[in-house]
Design an enzyme around this catalytic site. Structure first.
Site, PDB file in Angstrom:
ATOM      1  N   GLN A 195     115.369  14.547  -2.567  1.00 58.63           N
ATOM      2  CA  GLN A 195     116.801  14.230  -2.553  1.00 58.63           C
ATOM      3  C   GLN A 195     117.348  14.259  -3.974  1.00 58.63           C
ATOM      4  O   GLN A 195     116.691  13.827  -4.906  1.00 58.63           O
ATOM      5  CB  GLN A 195     116.963  12.832  -1.951  1.00 58.63           C
ATOM      6  CG  GLN A 195     118.366  12.498  -1.532  1.00 58.63           C
ATOM      7  CD  GLN A 195     118.413  11.236  -0.678  1.00 58.63           C
ATOM      8  OE1 GLN A 195     117.406  10.821  -0.136  1.00 58.63           O
ATOM      9  NE2 GLN A 195     119.569  10.615  -0.563  1.00 58.63           N
ATOM     10  N   SER A 201     108.548  13.235  -2.803  1.00 58.36           N
ATOM     11  CA  SER A 201     109.208  12.317  -1.874  1.00 58.36           C
ATOM     12  C   SER A 201     109.558  13.040  -0.574  1.00 58.36           C
ATOM     13  O   SER A 201     108.673  13.475   0.155  1.00 58.36           O
ATOM     14  CB  SER A 201     110.432  11.694  -2.562  1.00 58.36           C
ATOM     15  OG  SER A 201     110.986  10.664  -1.778  1.00 58.36           O
ATOM     16  N   LEU A 202     110.851  13.192  -0.275  1.00 61.22           N
ATOM     17  CA  LEU A 202     111.279  13.944   0.903  1.00 61.22           C
ATOM     18  C   LEU A 202     110.590  15.307   0.985  1.00 61.22           C
ATOM     19  O   LEU A 202     110.253  15.803   2.065  1.00 61.22           O
ATOM     20  CB  LEU A 202     112.806  14.131   0.834  1.00 61.22           C
ATOM     21  CG  LEU A 202     113.417  15.298   1.609  1.00 61.22           C
ATOM     22  CD1 LEU A 202     113.388  15.013   3.092  1.00 61.22           C
ATOM     23  CD2 LEU A 202     114.834  15.561   1.141  1.00 61.22           C
ATOM     24  N   ARG A 262     113.919   9.686   9.156  1.00 63.16           N
ATOM     25  CA  ARG A 262     113.652   9.045   7.864  1.00 63.16           C
ATOM     26  C   ARG A 262     114.968   8.719   7.157  1.00 63.16           C
ATOM     27  O   ARG A 262     115.165   7.613   6.633  1.00 63.16           O
ATOM     28  CB  ARG A 262     112.809  10.001   7.003  1.00 63.16           C
ATOM     29  CG  ARG A 262     112.427   9.487   5.612  1.00 63.16           C
ATOM     30  CD  ARG A 262     111.654  10.591   4.895  1.00 63.16           C
ATOM     31  NE  ARG A 262     111.032  10.150   3.648  1.00 63.16           N
ATOM     32  CZ  ARG A 262     111.570  10.300   2.438  1.00 63.16           C
ATOM     33  NH1 ARG A 262     112.763  10.874   2.309  1.00 63.16           N
ATOM     34  NH2 ARG A 262     110.928   9.891   1.353  1.00 63.16           N
ATOM     35  N   HIS A 295     111.225   3.953  -2.381  1.00 61.37           N
ATOM     36  CA  HIS A 295     109.838   3.793  -2.843  1.00 61.37           C
ATOM     37  C   HIS A 295     109.588   2.413  -3.464  1.00 61.37           C
ATOM     38  O   HIS A 295     108.989   2.288  -4.521  1.00 61.37           O
ATOM     39  CB  HIS A 295     109.453   4.922  -3.820  1.00 61.37           C
ATOM     40  CG  HIS A 295     109.555   6.272  -3.178  1.00 61.37           C
ATOM     41  ND1 HIS A 295     108.652   6.708  -2.242  1.00 61.37           N
ATOM     42  CD2 HIS A 295     110.479   7.253  -3.299  1.00 61.37           C
ATOM     43  CE1 HIS A 295     109.016   7.911  -1.820  1.00 61.37           C
ATOM     44  NE2 HIS A 295     110.127   8.261  -2.436  1.00 61.37           N
ATOM     45  N   GLN A 332     104.233   6.261   2.320  1.00 57.59           N
ATOM     46  CA  GLN A 332     105.039   6.854   1.239  1.00 57.59           C
ATOM     47  C   GLN A 332     106.350   6.120   0.944  1.00 57.59           C
ATOM     48  O   GLN A 332     106.745   5.972  -0.214  1.00 57.59           O
ATOM     49  CB  GLN A 332     105.336   8.322   1.605  1.00 57.59           C
ATOM     50  CG  GLN A 332     105.854   9.152   0.446  1.00 57.59           C
ATOM     51  CD  GLN A 332     106.979  10.084   0.874  1.00 57.59           C
ATOM     52  OE1 GLN A 332     108.012   9.639   1.345  1.00 57.59           O
ATOM     53  NE2 GLN A 332     106.765  11.371   0.694  1.00 57.59           N
TER      54      GLN A 332
END
Length: 295
Positions: A9, A88-89, A113, A198, A247
């Site tokens: 993102q 991440s994503l 998500r 996170h 995650q």
């Protein structure tokens, strides 16, 4: 050896994917299918929307996923990774491009998500800050110093040497930024985000996403994926699922992931998706490898 990496993102821009849609039959088919799966025309926002519309988490995450995965799949035979990773994503994009998730399942999980994270942000507002030019150990020390049981600051993204993003409750992050600047950070800059990604504040989103991940079929990918939570290569579907669930509340160990890929033979990194952020990070992690976009 060739490594393909997928951004997270923040890499989005208006117009992303429009060329692909207009010039590639497979891309058009996949984008149209995505509109169907999501129940709204995400392509209208991606191609011709405003930056404000594209910035909504429920739009941003599927948009970056679609641009990344479709870019990779439209490479055809040129997409032959020896290993993959995503920031991440981007981990969901990497898994889909590498065949561990079907296109439809990958998109549904990313949408779930995004919605779960949006809800978690509304429930427990938090923030993030980028810290420049300070050793990781010092940042970890300051985070521990300012954190209490109900007000936390944690390292969220280990992006590259000299660049770490911290995440947590607004009060703790503000306090940490002051101390980090006093400790010699070149910058400790609050980021324009609506949540503490996170970090432990994402626990409600993790709980919600866990059920969706557990109900989704994950196959062995066609090459190892270096996952964010431990920076190690994985091909076992059960391990991949467990790491995907972990995650959301864990740090993104990007520096270690890239270092481990290089140690395992990667010499050429291709970033699949919008922007060039990962190429910049990889260049700071190692001068010995090449990093470029698909073009």
């Amino acid at each position: 050896m060739k490594a393909f990496v997928f951004p997270g993102q923040g890499a989005q821009f208006v117009g992303m994917g429009k060329d692909l849609y207009e010039n590639n039959a497979l891309a058009k088919e996949l984008f149209d299918k995505a509109n169907e799966v999501l129940g709204f025309r995400i392509t209208d926002i991606m191609f011709d929307g405003t930056a404000e519309e594209l910035k909504q988490t429920k739009v941003t995450q599927p948009a970056v996923f679609l641009h990344s995965v479709i870019s990779a799949l439209c490479m055809g035979d040129a997409f032959q990774p020896d290993m993959v990773a995503g920031h991440s994503l981007g981990e969901f994009s990497a898994l889909t491009a590498a065949g561990a998730l079907s296109f439809e399942d990958g998109l549904k999980l990313v949408h779930a998500r995004a919605m779960a994270m949006q809800k978690a942000c509304e429930k427990a507002p938090g923030t993030m800050a980028a810290v420049i030019a300070l050793p990781d150990e010092k940042i970890e020390e300051v985070c521990a110093q300012v954190s209490t049981d109900d007000c936390v600051a944690v390292p969220a993204n280990y992006n590259c040497p000299g660049q770490l993003v911290i995440s947590g409750n607004v009060e703790a992050i503000e306090k940490a930024c002051v101390l980090l600047k006093e400790a010699g950070a070149k910058r400790a800059l609050m980021l324009p985000v609506s949540g503490a990604f996170h970090s432990p504040l994402m626990q409600p989103a993790k709980d919600e996403l866990q059920a969706a991940i557990e109900a989704t079929e994950v196959k062995a990918p066609k090459c190892p994926i270096y996952q964010n939570v431990d920076a190690k290569p994985h091909t076992d579907p059960a391990e991949i699922k467990a790491n995907l669930i972990a995650q959301l509340t864990s740090s993104v160990r990007w520096t270690a992931s890239v270092q481990n890929m290089i140690a395992d033979g990667a010499t050429d990194f291709t970033e699949c998706g919008p922007g060039k952020a990962l190429q910049g990070m990889i260049a700071k992690i190692s001068k010995e490898v090449t990093a470029h976009g698909i073009e």
